[in-house]
Design a protein around this motif. Structure first.
Motif, PDB file in Angstrom:
ATOM      1  N   PHE A  38     -11.149  -2.923   2.585  1.00 41.51           N
ATOM      2  CA  PHE A  38     -11.591  -4.337   2.062  1.00 41.51           C
ATOM      3  C   PHE A  38     -10.167  -5.229   1.893  1.00 41.51           C
ATOM      4  O   PHE A  38     -10.733  -6.606   2.277  1.00 41.51           O
ATOM      5  N   ASN A  39      -9.496  -4.848   1.314  1.00 38.82           N
ATOM      6  CA  ASN A  39      -8.376  -5.634   0.992  1.00 38.82           C
ATOM      7  C   ASN A  39      -7.668  -6.263   2.135  1.00 38.82           C
ATOM      8  O   ASN A  39      -7.240  -7.471   2.063  1.00 38.82           O
ATOM      9  N   GLU A  67      -0.607   2.056  -3.817  1.00 39.18           N
ATOM     10  CA  GLU A  67      -1.782   2.548  -3.740  1.00 39.18           C
ATOM     11  C   GLU A  67      -2.041   3.900  -2.742  1.00 39.18           C
ATOM     12  O   GLU A  67      -2.820   4.614  -2.899  1.00 39.18           O
ATOM     13  N   THR A 100      -9.840  -8.864   3.880  1.00 38.92           N
ATOM     14  CA  THR A 100      -9.823  -9.880   3.308  1.00 38.92           C
ATOM     15  C   THR A 100      -8.583 -11.121   3.615  1.00 38.92           C
ATOM     16  O   THR A 100      -8.704 -12.134   3.941  1.00 38.92           O
ATOM     17  N   TYR A 156     -13.101   5.165  -3.666  1.00 40.06           N
ATOM     18  CA  TYR A 156     -12.778   3.656  -3.999  1.00 40.06           C
ATOM     19  C   TYR A 156     -11.408   3.500  -3.263  1.00 40.06           C
ATOM     20  O   TYR A 156     -11.300   2.206  -2.961  1.00 40.06           O
ATOM     21  N   GLN A 178     -19.395  -8.101  -1.061  1.00 37.54           N
ATOM     22  CA  GLN A 178     -18.595  -6.886  -1.597  1.00 37.54           C
ATOM     23  C   GLN A 178     -18.903  -5.659  -0.778  1.00 37.54           C
ATOM     24  O   GLN A 178     -20.104  -5.423  -0.186  1.00 37.54           O
ATOM     25  N   ASN A 182     -11.436   0.234  -0.971  1.00 36.79           N
ATOM     26  CA  ASN A 182     -10.628  -0.981  -1.415  1.00 36.79           C
ATOM     27  C   ASN A 182      -9.316  -1.384  -0.571  1.00 36.79           C
ATOM     28  O   ASN A 182      -9.118  -2.471  -0.287  1.00 36.79           O
ATOM     29  N   GLU A 242     -17.861   8.404  -3.195  1.00 39.46           N
ATOM     30  CA  GLU A 242     -17.224   7.385  -3.303  1.00 39.46           C
ATOM     31  C   GLU A 242     -15.714   7.374  -3.216  1.00 39.46           C
ATOM     32  O   GLU A 242     -15.305   8.287  -3.858  1.00 39.46           O
ATOM     33  N   ILE A 253     -18.455  -3.164   4.993  1.00 40.14           N
ATOM     34  CA  ILE A 253     -17.551  -4.117   4.463  1.00 40.14           C
ATOM     35  C   ILE A 253     -17.577  -5.503   4.905  1.00 40.14           C
ATOM     36  O   ILE A 253     -17.462  -5.480   6.286  1.00 40.14           O
ATOM     37  N   TYR A 310       0.736  -1.252  -0.117  1.00 41.43           N
ATOM     38  CA  TYR A 310       0.033  -0.092  -0.111  1.00 41.43           C
ATOM     39  C   TYR A 310       0.951   1.310  -0.128  1.00 41.43           C
ATOM     40  O   TYR A 310       0.465   2.267  -0.316  1.00 41.43           O
TER      41      TYR A 310
END
Length: 763
Positions: free
Chosen positions: A183-184, A26, A187, A176, A120, A180, A174, A152, A22
């Protein structure tokens, strides 16, 4: 001792890869990098599943500006999401938390339910602009001045472990990148959340699992280890931190193979457990033999394997010791599900302790069923309690296990069935100290048994009241099962009388003694018979027709052991068919064969003639002056005259000859096996003489005569059309010569006629 150390951290490579990924691709800012680190460290430092959720909610809200955070967890039965006790938010949001605590969300209902189903993330930029169908807690959220909402999922593979929901006091478009990111991270760290979840579920079993000698493991369906006890570590020589998160392949290389996984899964789904002796490897490479048993445990819709590992390496040579250890193994497995308990040694065997909370089963808190207040025995149905106490006392006297099923009344008044298994705990002198065992909810099984019982009654009624006879019979010809309709068809007053009387179906039932053999052969060849029609004897030896549908009965080895099927009485149908058949080939007035049957017999004579080398003759005749009698005296008299003529014609013929009514006052005759034309002439003259005699009808004397035309096979023709045509031509010639005579066909006598009027097509 803790089965999994509280300070167990994620492997360092995971931390590093998450932060570096990250940070470099990102998330550019230092704040975003710190966010990733904070979430990771929060999970690591948490002591259980709820605290890991709490710390995660805190870090997400603190570092991303969300004002409220909550978690929704699937129930153990996987039916709905329920509110987690942990949350993040200020005191002015307490009303939202209290309201949410009473809610549950099925799949695809509300924001948590939709994310649970879709797996999702979902963002609602402004709750106030969303339809109430999209956000169920609209009114309370608006009262709390909440705007944006975000949900999430925490995933383990394709399974949702929890749904995190966040709110803030302002709208949010939003984002994203942020969604993300969270969420990532959730996960990728899902399996560690799962470990915390499993630890929490099994915390009530710690004490029991720590004292047993067998190793106990909990893994997912791929063999990934999520939980174990100290004995498991001792048996295989590993430290706890070397096992958590690893695969069972660490101790047995064959278990993760597809064939092994398929074998275990199939056994769990069909018989509820999988058991085998396995050759395993300790950490130092030593091979040990374990008696291993897996049972299935479903938590929130996901299936786990509970394994019990008994080291039988040293005891393998002693069968007695092996059996003892297997009993201990079975006991450990039996005690894992349900509610373990200890009972006091008193006359009522009152409960001393429960291994886990009793609320889900009984509706009572554990403390309500112990000591003061309502004891457990008081919620047992009064009519069932005596048999429970009798089972316990008998088992204690024999120093053996007991099993008993009984009903309890929950706090809400619901009736539930439970299965209890237990045993006495004895001191060295053999005196009983207390009682230990397990209680399992078997309500669903009992309901299924009741449904089966009702279905059996229903289908028994169908069997007894069926309009068809139903049977099962043995290969050697005895009826094993029959219903009342079969007894009625066969002429018996009761099924019992039929079963006693029939000892040999082949000899007693079928009129044709070969029919049973044909029945058995067809089933041997085809597996079944349909519409198998036979004549049979009833009890009074009267004969009826039946139709059978039947198939073979086979044992587990594929050997034929009997037959089963249905029987219908088709006697009336057979009679109707015979009547229809008769009417199709006979004249209803005179009962003589009609032209269709006459043509059939003529065809047969033509087919047989070359073989037998004999002649036959065809005659055409009609009555002289019949029309005048019919018109003068009426059709009734005319019909009676035709009937009398038919009788006289039959009396003039030989056995094997055929007379048929062709139509109106016309008749045809087939004379079989004549030597020459003169034989036909003699019979024609006999007919003429017979019809000259008067007929006495309706008190009147009537006179008629006949003209006859004769054609002989083979000289006059060798087919149906030719013979009929020439016989008719000869009849025409007889009428020309004054009637009341017969004529043979002669070529010069031939006159053209319409053949269509003479020949009826062969049916």
């Amino acid at each position: 001792m803790k089965l999994i150390p509280d300070d167990l951290a994620l492997p360092l490579p995971i931390y590093s890869s998450l932060i570096m990924h990250y940070d470099s691709t990102e998330i550019a800012s230092t704040k975003e990098t710190e966010f990733c680190q904070a979430i990771t460290v929060a999970i690591d430092r948490s002591v259980d599943f709820q605290s890991s959720l709490k710390l995660t909610l805190d870090r997400v809200c603190e570092l991303t500006g969300w004002d409220y955070g909550e978690a929704w967890i699937p129930r153990l039965d996987g039916s709905t999401l329920e509110y987690s006790p942990v949350w993040y938010g200020s005191s002015n949001l307490e009303s939202l938390r209290k309201f949410s605590k009473a809610l549950t969300f099925p799949p695809n209902v509300g924001l948590p339910g939709r994310v649970w189903l879709s797996k999702q993330p979902e963002l609602i930029p402004d709750i106030s602009q969303a339809p109430k169908a999209i956000f169920a807690r609209m009114e309370l959220a608006l009262t709390s001045r909440l705007k944006a909402g975000l949900a999430i999922p925490i995933l383990v593979g394709d399974y949702v472990l929890a749904v995190l929901v966040f709110f803030m006091f302002k709208s949010k478009q939003e984002d994203y990148l942020l969604i993300n990111l969270v969420f990532n991270i959730t996960t990728q760290l899902g399996e560690f959340f799962e470990i915390k979840r499993i630890q929490e579920i099994f915390k009530n079993q710690y004490k029991m699992l720590e004292i047993i000698a067998e190793g106990v493991s909990v893994s997912d369906e791929l063999g990934n280890i999520l939980f174990f006890n100290n004995s498991f570590c001792t048996i295989f020589g590993y430290a706890p931190e070397e096992l958590i998160g690893k695969n069972l392949s660490l101790i047995n290389r064959r278990l993760p193979e597809k064939n092994s996984l398929r074998e275990i899964t199939l056994a769990l789904n069909t018989q509820g457990f999988w058991s085998k002796e396995l050759n395993n490897f300790q950490k130092d490479g030593t091979v040990i033999i374990t008696n291993t048993r897996f049972s299935a445990l479903t938590i929130s819709g996901k299936q786990y394997w509970v394994g019990v590992w008994e080291n039988i390496t040293a005891q393998k040579q002693g069968e007695t010791e092996l059996q003892k250890n297997q009993q201990k193994l079975a006991s450990a497995i039996d005690l894992l599900p349900g509610i373990p308990f200890h009972a006091n040694n008193n006359t009522q065997w009152s409960m001393k302790s429960f291994g886990k909370d009793t609320w889900e089963l009984t509706g009572y808190k554990t403390e309500e069923l112990l000591g003061n207040g309502s004891s457990y025995n008081e919620i047992v149905y009064p009519e069932d309690l005596p048999k429970v106490l009798i089972a316990i006392n008998f088992a204690i006297s024999k120093k053996q296990d007991y099993q008993v099923e009984y009903r309890i009344c929950t706090k809400s008044g619901e009736e539930k069935w439970v299965w209890e298994k237990g045993r006495g705990v004895f001191d060295n002198q053999g005196e009983v100290l207390n009682l230990e065992g397990i209680i399992i909810d078997i309500t669903e099984r009992k309901q299924a048994e009741e449904s089966l019982r009702k279905a059996e009654i229903k289908y028994r009624s169908i069997f007894e009241n069926a309009v068809e006879g139903i049977f099962q019979s043995s290969v050697d010809g005895r009826y094993l099962i029959a219903n009342q309709m079969l007894a009625k068809i066969y002429g018996y007053k009761s099924v019992e009388e039929l079963l006693l009387d029939f000892t040999d179906i082949n000899c007693q039932l079928y009129v044709d003694p070969n029919r049973r053999t044909e029945f058995m052969s067809l089933i041997q060849e085809q597996g079944a018979v349909l519409g198998f029609e036979s004549q049979i004897y009833r009890k009074d030896r009267s004969i009826i027709w039946i139709s059978e549908n039947a198939s073979g009965l086979y044992n587990s080895e594929g050997k034929l052991v009997g037959y089963e099927g249905t029987v219908v009485d088709i006697t009336e149908r057979k009679r109707a068919e015979a009547t229809i058949q008769y009417q199709a080939f006979h004249d209803l007035l005179t009962t003589l064969p009609n032209r269709a049957l006459f043509n059939e017999k003529l065809i047969i004579s033509l087919e047989n003639a070359p073989t037998h080398q004999h002649k036959f003759a065809v005659m055409f005749l009609d009555l002289d002056r019949f029309k005048k009698i019919n018109d003068t005296l009426g059709h009734a008299v005319g019909d009676r005259l035709l009937q009398n003529v038919a009788e006289r014609l039959k009396s003039c013929l030989r056995e094997g000859d055929t007379v048929a009514r062709w139509g109106g006052d016309e008749f045809t005759i087939l004379l079989t096996q004549i030597l020459n034309r003169n034989d036909a002439g003699k019979i024609a003259q006999r007919i003429i003489d017979a019809l000259k005699l008067p007929f006495y009808l309706e008190n009147q004397e009537l006179h008629t005569s006949t003209s006859v035309g004769i054609a002989v096979y083979p000289e006059d023709g060798e087919d149906v059309e030719t013979l009929l045509k020439k016989a008719d031509s000869a009849l025409y010639e007889a009428k020309k010569k004054g009637r009341n005579n017969y004529q043979y066909y002669m070529p010069k006598n031939h006159q053209p006629i319409h053949l269509e009027a003479l020949i009826q097509p062969k049916l």
